[in-house]
Write an enzyme that holds these catalytic residues in place. Sequence first.
Site, mmCIF file in Angstrom:
data_model
loop_
_atom_site.group_PDB
_atom_site.id
_atom_site.type_symbol
_atom_site.label_atom_id
_atom_site.label_comp_id
_atom_site.label_asym_id
_atom_site.label_seq_id
_atom_site.Cartn_x
_atom_site.Cartn_y
_atom_site.Cartn_z
ATOM 1 N N HIS A 472 0.830 -1.215 0.000
ATOM 2 C CA HIS A 472 0.000 0.000 0.000
ATOM 3 C C HIS A 472 0.861 1.260 0.000
ATOM 4 O O HIS A 472 0.679 2.154 -0.839
ATOM 5 C CB HIS A 472 -0.914 -0.011 1.235
ATOM 6 C CG HIS A 472 -1.751 1.216 1.392
ATOM 7 N ND1 HIS A 472 -3.066 1.283 1.013
ATOM 8 C CD2 HIS A 472 -1.463 2.446 1.895
ATOM 9 C CE1 HIS A 472 -3.544 2.488 1.259
ATOM 10 N NE2 HIS A 472 -2.590 3.213 1.803
ATOM 11 N N GLU A 473 1.785 1.330 0.930
ATOM 12 C CA GLU A 473 2.602 2.540 1.031
ATOM 13 C C GLU A 473 3.498 2.706 -0.198
ATOM 14 O O GLU A 473 3.791 3.832 -0.614
ATOM 15 C CB GLU A 473 3.443 2.510 2.312
ATOM 16 C CG GLU A 473 2.624 2.567 3.598
ATOM 17 C CD GLU A 473 1.685 3.756 3.656
ATOM 18 O OE1 GLU A 473 2.003 4.820 3.068
ATOM 19 O OE2 GLU A 473 0.612 3.638 4.288
ATOM 20 N N HIS A 476 1.778 4.701 -2.771
ATOM 21 C CA HIS A 476 1.982 6.146 -2.587
ATOM 22 C C HIS A 476 3.352 6.561 -3.127
ATOM 23 O O HIS A 476 3.494 7.622 -3.751
ATOM 24 C CB HIS A 476 1.918 6.499 -1.097
ATOM 25 C CG HIS A 476 0.543 6.497 -0.513
ATOM 26 N ND1 HIS A 476 -0.495 7.242 -1.027
ATOM 27 C CD2 HIS A 476 0.038 5.857 0.571
ATOM 28 C CE1 HIS A 476 -1.579 7.059 -0.289
ATOM 29 N NE2 HIS A 476 -1.279 6.224 0.687
ATOM 30 N N HIS A 479 3.310 6.984 -6.744
ATOM 31 C CA HIS A 479 2.618 8.237 -7.086
ATOM 32 C C HIS A 479 3.605 9.404 -7.056
ATOM 33 O O HIS A 479 3.556 10.296 -7.908
ATOM 34 C CB HIS A 479 1.479 8.464 -6.091
ATOM 35 C CG HIS A 479 0.371 9.311 -6.601
ATOM 36 N ND1 HIS A 479 -0.773 9.557 -5.875
ATOM 37 C CD2 HIS A 479 0.216 10.013 -7.751
ATOM 38 C CE1 HIS A 479 -1.585 10.329 -6.562
ATOM 39 N NE2 HIS A 479 -0.999 10.635 -7.704
#
Length: 683
Positions: A472-473, A476, A479
């Site tokens: 999940h991280e 980011h 991104h």
Amino acid sequence: MTVETNPLLLPSALPYHLPDYAAIRPEHYLPAFRLGFEEQLAEIRRITMVRSMPTFENTMEALEQSGALLDRVSHAFYTVSSADATSEIQEIDEELAPLMAAHQDAILLDSTLYWRIGRLFEQLKDLPLTAEQRRLVQRWHREMTLAGAALDDAAKAGLTDLNRRLSTLSTTFEKNLLADTNDLAVVFDDPAELDGLSTGELSAAARTAAERGREARHVLTLPLFTGHPALASLTDRESRRRVMAASRSRGSRGNDHDNRAILAEIAALRAERAALLGYPTHAAAVTADETAGTPEAVERMLRDLAVSAARNVAAERAARQELIDTTEAAPFPLEAHDWAFATERLRTAQYDIDTAALRGWFEAERVLHDGVFAAAGRLYGLTFAERSDLVAYHPDARVFEVFEEDGSALGLYVLDLYTRDSKRGGAWMNPIVSQSALRGTRPVVANNLNVPKPGPGEPTLLTLDEVTTLFHEFGHALHGLFSDVTYPHFSGTNVFRDFVEFPSQVNEMWILWPEILGSYARHHETGEPLPADLVERLRATEAFDQGHATAEYLAAAWLDQALHALHAGDTIDDVAAFEAAALADIGLDDPAVPTRYSSAYFAHVFSGGYSAGYYSYIWSEVLDADTVEWFRENGGLTRANGERFRRRLLGVGGSKDPLEAYRDFRGRAAEIAPLLKRRGLDT
């Protein structure tokens, strides 16, 4: 301090302008911040003193060029203040908070700057600008309007006072939470009290105890959320009760770290500020500039989902109580501290899966290289090389250089995996250097987790939840790494709060993707892959316990909305009573399923950026679940699919309306059906 004595005052000479943390000392930060404030305000004055009419170049581009020193110092400092908040760093943070708030107001409330941007905004349709330039004018005008730039001088003065006070309170909230979380770490004198934990977990607990001067004992530190991963394994019911009680009492014990009066004041002051800005509530002010648009839209979604979640919780509770009644020698009524333990026993009975035993297949180094990095390689052509010659802000933080498929350099990725007393709870990504073509900067991003560190020489074995958090991280991080914008205002994760979780949630899909799982899920001792039949059973449990997971999340999201539905003059006199009333209102007041975050330790909304925005996880998950369907329909883990997702969504940052970018990627607006199916809410 001079340039010669303060390494923050000039751009770093290290690759990608990574801050020279080996040379930076705590005493360097405040002088550099003060100079950064002065320098940017001088740059703003040069913009507002221009006699000629505003142009994009003399106003917007000059504004985006301003504050380079302050941005550099801020990124360097706030990376440290969240991940290694020593007492010196905390003192700097407390002194800095009102100064930073005042500086931001000095820019956002500048009447002349607002007038110049307003002129450009009025003429926008006639100006020969690119799409990104047009959006930059629109966003600055919108953000300054929402910040109060159109208010009169008296109102602005009041607003500035409110913002200063709020910044100080938020910093105090976080400091209190860190201290109380450390104080409440649960000490066990007898290893038998920790029966059920793995050898690695016991080793980590012993290591933590030794670091705290508690030799021959074991210590479980607390995660940010309610409860603890160990509750799924601990066979001793009293041990489970102690851990849950410690977790839920943070910030509300009547000691020096009590956060209740602080959060009540924050909520009241936010309501007062919203009224000053022309909004009925803080939630209305926040959602006005999010994809949701209004708190009513958020409420409709949360209420609709809560009905199904509560129904599923009732069925799940009955199943777990039946298990307890039929298998325990002395049956007991299911309580919050029993839920995870009963859930794992039920999972084992129904699916023959022991999630604690899965740790053996999730060795951290292999998960990182053969899982997280491998998925990024297959999708985007990325490769990663560890740079042991580059020093990060803490010895546990590792630096990796990231390369494109053609071998060209992209940026740096920093991973800080382990928990420590100076690190705030939870997991997060933050930029250390933001990408911008205008400034000529390339991305440096950091991921922080809070995995217990095992003893020397022992492998770090992750839970499935920790594997999910790492993927999940890293979503980011992608991104931020893929940011391909001109203006720093739009870089990386500078998007609407209720959109920012979307890319990270999408990246979770590769955890159980066959090619990726088969690569990283190999036993750390034998090298054997996770058995195929176990993988199938694992996939079959994806909707297992989703009533509980959805309900505890929705309860927190609803509590956040309730806390920020106050009107000016409203107060919270009893935090516990306020919470109870709010949860009863939405039908999620089940004692066995406490809210994922209670107010006194709800860092997301009182010391983070999610106030009135915690709903964004489920809001973004609509896009996420719909995107997972797209990948499945289009061949899954391919370079073509990765390139489309990168170019049309990840790379544009905030330079494009997020829902427009989503439609460009998907070919239509998102549909909610995949989310309902994923969470078992579709019946």
